[in-house]
Design an enzyme around this catalytic site. Structure first.
Site, PDB file in Angstrom:
ATOM      1  N   CYS A  32      -2.489  -2.188   8.199  1.00 49.19           N
ATOM      2  CA  CYS A  32      -2.144  -3.579   7.408  1.00 49.19           C
ATOM      3  C   CYS A  32      -0.878  -4.298   7.628  1.00 49.19           C
ATOM      4  O   CYS A  32      -0.768  -5.618   7.235  1.00 49.19           O
ATOM      5  CB  CYS A  32      -2.041  -2.991   5.801  1.00 49.19           C
ATOM      6  N   ASP A  86       0.774  -1.256   0.126  1.00 45.63           N
ATOM      7  CA  ASP A  86       0.199   0.024   0.117  1.00 45.63           C
ATOM      8  C   ASP A  86       0.825   1.386   0.083  1.00 45.63           C
ATOM      9  O   ASP A  86       0.416   2.312   0.773  1.00 45.63           O
ATOM     10  CB  ASP A  86      -1.001   0.163   1.212  1.00 45.63           C
ATOM     11  N   LYS A 135      -7.431  -4.072  -2.580  1.00 49.41           N
ATOM     12  CA  LYS A 135      -8.055  -4.796  -1.329  1.00 49.41           C
ATOM     13  C   LYS A 135      -8.657  -3.718  -0.624  1.00 49.41           C
ATOM     14  O   LYS A 135      -8.426  -2.584  -0.881  1.00 49.41           O
ATOM     15  CB  LYS A 135      -6.914  -5.285  -0.439  1.00 49.41           C
TER      16      LYS A 135
END
Length: 250
Positions: free
Chosen positions: A159, A68, A127
């Protein structure tokens, strides 16, 4: 250690036979000890557990996770430094032909992966879950030889932490690349790193992992990798987090 010693009960059986041979004939035979094969397998499992606890990483059984690093996360503390170190890890992984997984959290709202990462050749997995594992499950299932996951990205308390716990649940070793992970809050970053360590993850620096993966200056890719790590990785505020008086890392 006791499981690997030679059949501990046999000496006592022999002693009883000498002292009272007529009684020994009427007693039931003792349960047989482990066979040589069982003994060997037991020792082998013990050695595997010892090797696993050392946190060794090898290119053929490792995968790089990039989590990310997107446009809307540029405000995360030390973001340029984190991306720079993750880009090093990606270059090394590609030179060593290691698999790489790249994720993006809700890219419609948080934007694409930043170009500085150098991941244009990778297909990102979209996601919404605060873990990479559901999105990467197919990749993990397709590689039964995997032993270790090298983890970079943001945010540490979200995450990165949840990915670590999910991977540990699958029986995989997790190596959190501490100079390639951060959070908006440095308190969150500090506590998340401590939490992952408590749960069984290894905290490693990028250069430490890279040199483990290469293993030898005679490696055919070492000269190329040496150029990547020639300059020290940029400071991302870790010295303050790992000071000796920090009770979370004692």
């Amino acid at each position: 250690m006791g499981r690997c010693s030679a059949h501990p009960g046999r000496r006592h059986v022999a002693t009883r036979a000498i002292l009272a041979p007529e009684a020994e004939a009427t007693e039931p035979s003792p349960a047989p000890g482990p066979s040589l094969l069982q003994w060997s397998l037991g020792c082998g499992k013990g050695m595997a557990a010892i090797m696993s606890s050392l946190g060794r990483v090898l290119p053929g059984s490792s995968i790089l996770f990039l989590c990310d690093m997107q446009e809307k996360f540029r405000h995360v503390a030390y973001f340029p430094q984190i991306v720079s170190v993750a880009a090093r890890m990606l270059k090394v992984a590609q030179l060593l032909e290691m698999p790489v997984v790249l994720t993006e959290q809700y890219p419609q709202g948080l934007g694409p992966t930043v170009p500085e990462l150098g991941a244009e050749g990778l297909q990102p997995l979209s996601k919404t879950c605060f873990s990479m594992v559901p999105a990467a499950r197919r990749e993990l299932d397709a590689r039964p030889q995997l032993h270790s996951v090298l983890l970079c990205g943001i945010e540490a308390q979200a995450c990165i932490l949840n990915t670590t716990l999910d991977l540990l649940d699958r029986g995989l070793q997790v190596h959190v690349v501490v100079d390639a992970c951060s959070s908006r809050s440095q308190v969150d970053r500090l506590v998340a790193l401590a939490r992952m360590r408590q749960s069984g993850a290894f905290l490693s620096t990028s250069e430490g992992l890279i040199l483990q993966l290469v293993g030898d200056a005679a490696h055919p890719k070492f000269k190329e990798i040496q150029k990547i790590i020639k300059e020290p990785s940029p400071d991302s505020g870790l010295i303050g987090l790992f000071q000796g008086q920090n009770p979370l890392f004692r």
